[in-house]
Write a protein that holds these residues in place. Sequence first.
Motif, PDB file in Angstrom:
ATOM      1  N   LEU A  15       0.838  -1.203   0.000  1.00 25.24           N
ATOM      2  CA  LEU A  15       0.000   0.000   0.000  1.00 25.24           C
ATOM      3  C   LEU A  15       0.871   1.251   0.000  1.00 25.24           C
ATOM      4  N   ASP A  18       0.928   7.033   2.159  1.00 23.08           N
ATOM      5  CA  ASP A  18      -0.113   7.949   2.640  1.00 23.08           C
ATOM      6  C   ASP A  18      -1.362   7.195   3.085  1.00 23.08           C
ATOM      7  N   ARG A  19      -1.687   6.097   2.410  1.00 26.35           N
ATOM      8  CA  ARG A  19      -2.852   5.290   2.821  1.00 26.35           C
ATOM      9  C   ARG A  19      -2.561   4.561   4.129  1.00 26.35           C
ATOM     10  N   VAL A  20      -1.340   4.055   4.270  1.00 28.40           N
ATOM     11  CA  VAL A  20      -0.943   3.399   5.517  1.00 28.40           C
ATOM     12  C   VAL A  20      -1.018   4.400   6.669  1.00 28.40           C
ATOM     13  N   ASP A  22      -2.935   7.027   6.922  1.00 32.70           N
ATOM     14  CA  ASP A  22      -4.350   7.271   7.224  1.00 32.70           C
ATOM     15  C   ASP A  22      -4.938   6.135   8.067  1.00 32.70           C
ATOM     16  N   LYS A  23      -4.643   4.895   7.689  1.00 28.34           N
ATOM     17  CA  LYS A  23      -5.172   3.740   8.412  1.00 28.34           C
ATOM     18  C   LYS A  23      -4.599   3.658   9.829  1.00 28.34           C
ATOM     19  N   ILE A  74      -7.254  -3.836   6.782  1.00 24.13           N
ATOM     20  CA  ILE A  74      -7.376  -3.036   5.562  1.00 24.13           C
ATOM     21  C   ILE A  74      -7.908  -3.933   4.449  1.00 24.13           C
ATOM     22  N   ARG A 105       5.259  12.249  -4.381  1.00 29.24           N
ATOM     23  CA  ARG A 105       4.064  12.069  -5.206  1.00 29.24           C
ATOM     24  C   ARG A 105       4.268  12.837  -6.504  1.00 29.24           C
TER      25      ARG A 105
END
Length: 116
Positions: A15, A18-20, A22-23, A74, A105
Amino acid sequence: MAGRTVRVGGLPADLPPDRVADKLTIHFLRSRNGGGEIADVQVLAGSQACALITFEALEVAQRILKAKSHVLSIGGKKYPLEVTAHGAELSPDEVARSRRLLPRRPWQPRLAPRPA
């Protein structure tokens, strides 16, 4: 204030950071996980990816460390997390340097070198 930062390992490698982040934020904000207000989350990329999470209060970090287990869910997958105390608090300069370790990014401009 020392002791407010924990190191979290066992992160999903498939993943984006940034998604990690957030989680992890959602997981460690929840009181049922022993969590509380978070000051900063940094996901450090690399072969042994980890995150440094700094809490607003020392008591929250201590509760997180005392919890027997943390499992990040997740998309139906479960990732057992390894949570340990982090030896040092990060200064703002260290935070700025560590953010350069994260993949850039495509829409982010490159940082210009600082004048000497």
